[in-house]
Design a protein around this motif. Structure first.
Motif, PDB file in Angstrom:
ATOM      1  N   THR A  33      35.405  96.137  30.304  1.00 43.42           N
ATOM      2  CA  THR A  33      35.780  94.759  29.950  1.00 43.42           C
ATOM      3  C   THR A  33      35.482  93.810  31.098  1.00 43.42           C
ATOM      4  O   THR A  33      34.905  92.737  30.898  1.00 43.42           O
ATOM      5  N   ALA A  34      35.859  94.193  32.307  1.00 45.10           N
ATOM      6  CA  ALA A  34      35.591  93.356  33.484  1.00 45.10           C
ATOM      7  C   ALA A  34      34.092  93.144  33.676  1.00 45.10           C
ATOM      8  O   ALA A  34      33.640  92.031  33.974  1.00 45.10           O
ATOM      9  N   ALA A  35      33.314  94.206  33.473  1.00 39.49           N
ATOM     10  CA  ALA A  35      31.864  94.093  33.599  1.00 39.49           C
ATOM     11  C   ALA A  35      31.294  93.194  32.516  1.00 39.49           C
ATOM     12  O   ALA A  35      30.362  92.410  32.762  1.00 39.49           O
ATOM     13  N   ALA A  36      31.840  93.267  31.313  1.00 37.20           N
ATOM     14  CA  ALA A  36      31.379  92.412  30.218  1.00 37.20           C
ATOM     15  C   ALA A  36      31.664  90.944  30.514  1.00 37.20           C
ATOM     16  O   ALA A  36      30.816  90.080  30.247  1.00 37.20           O
ATOM     17  N   LEU A  37      32.818  90.650  31.074  1.00 36.79           N
ATOM     18  CA  LEU A  37      33.148  89.264  31.431  1.00 36.79           C
ATOM     19  C   LEU A  37      32.168  88.730  32.474  1.00 36.79           C
ATOM     20  O   LEU A  37      31.682  87.602  32.359  1.00 36.79           O
ATOM     21  N   ARG A  38      31.863  89.555  33.480  1.00 40.84           N
ATOM     22  CA  ARG A  38      30.893  89.139  34.508  1.00 40.84           C
ATOM     23  C   ARG A  38      29.519  88.919  33.907  1.00 40.84           C
ATOM     24  O   ARG A  38      28.835  87.930  34.211  1.00 40.84           O
ATOM     25  N   ALA A  39      29.089  89.832  33.037  1.00 41.18           N
ATOM     26  CA  ALA A  39      27.755  89.742  32.434  1.00 41.18           C
ATOM     27  C   ALA A  39      27.618  88.513  31.545  1.00 41.18           C
ATOM     28  O   ALA A  39      26.589  87.819  31.588  1.00 41.18           O
ATOM     29  N   VAL A  40      28.629  88.229  30.752  1.00 40.54           N
ATOM     30  CA  VAL A  40      28.578  87.056  29.870  1.00 40.54           C
ATOM     31  C   VAL A  40      28.563  85.770  30.693  1.00 40.54           C
ATOM     32  O   VAL A  40      27.795  84.849  30.402  1.00 40.54           O
ATOM     33  N   ALA A  41      29.383  85.698  31.725  1.00 41.94           N
ATOM     34  CA  ALA A  41      29.393  84.511  32.584  1.00 41.94           C
ATOM     35  C   ALA A  41      28.018  84.273  33.198  1.00 41.94           C
ATOM     36  O   ALA A  41      27.511  83.141  33.193  1.00 41.94           O
ATOM     37  N   VAL A  67      26.051  90.953  21.630  1.00 42.75           N
ATOM     38  CA  VAL A  67      26.068  92.326  22.141  1.00 42.75           C
ATOM     39  C   VAL A  67      25.986  92.291  23.672  1.00 42.75           C
ATOM     40  O   VAL A  67      25.114  91.642  24.242  1.00 42.75           O
ATOM     41  N   VAL A  68      26.927  93.000  24.304  1.00 49.05           N
ATOM     42  CA  VAL A  68      26.989  93.064  25.765  1.00 49.05           C
ATOM     43  C   VAL A  68      27.000  94.535  26.167  1.00 49.05           C
ATOM     44  O   VAL A  68      27.990  95.238  25.963  1.00 49.05           O
ATOM     45  N   ALA A  69      25.896  95.010  26.727  1.00 51.01           N
ATOM     46  CA  ALA A  69      25.802  96.393  27.191  1.00 51.01           C
ATOM     47  C   ALA A  69      26.123  96.417  28.691  1.00 51.01           C
ATOM     48  O   ALA A  69      25.592  95.614  29.454  1.00 51.01           O
ATOM     49  N   VAL A  70      27.009  97.319  29.077  1.00 51.98           N
ATOM     50  CA  VAL A  70      27.387  97.450  30.486  1.00 51.98           C
ATOM     51  C   VAL A  70      27.289  98.910  30.912  1.00 51.98           C
ATOM     52  O   VAL A  70      27.447  99.813  30.101  1.00 51.98           O
ATOM     53  N   THR A  71      27.037  99.129  32.187  1.00 52.77           N
ATOM     54  CA  THR A  71      26.878 100.494  32.678  1.00 52.77           C
ATOM     55  C   THR A  71      28.221 101.182  32.909  1.00 52.77           C
ATOM     56  O   THR A  71      28.294 102.402  32.893  1.00 52.77           O
TER      57      THR A  71
END
Length: 100
Positions: free
Chosen positions: A51-59, A38-42
């Motif tokens: 999607t871009a924020a999720a990629l940054r958060a997962v990295a 689960v990836v929560a982004v603002t």
């Protein structure tokens, strides 16, 4: 003298579930029977921002370079599959800790 370069680890696919528009960004938890991370982004799901924020958060959560994480499938869906190039040796342990 020729030095041998160790072969790179094969890319790893990671299923994720994105929750756009969250009050705060976080990576953690498991979703569904496949155990998607689960990836929560603002950011809102507009023009690929979530999607871009999720990629940054997962990295960041996995401790890898942003350029090592790419979208494999699910560009317009909350359910996505990411591809991690040259994953660290302890990637499975890191994912288990994030999934809880």
């Amino acid at each position: 003298m020729i030095s041998a370069v160790p072969p790179a680890a094969p890319p790893v696919k990671i299923p994720i579930r994105v929750k756009p528009g969250s009050a705060r960004a976080r990576v953690g938890g498991s979703y569904g029977d496949k155990g998607a991370l689960v990836v929560a982004v603002t950011e809102r799901a507009v023009d690929g921002r979530a999607t871009a924020a999720a990629l940054r958060a997962v990295a960041a959560a996995l401790g890898v370079r942003r350029s090592a994480v790419s979208l494999h499938s699910g560009a317009t869906s909350r359910d996505k599959v990411l591809l991690v190039e040259d994953p660290p040796a302890d990637l499975v342990t890191r994912l288990d800790m994030l999934r809880g």
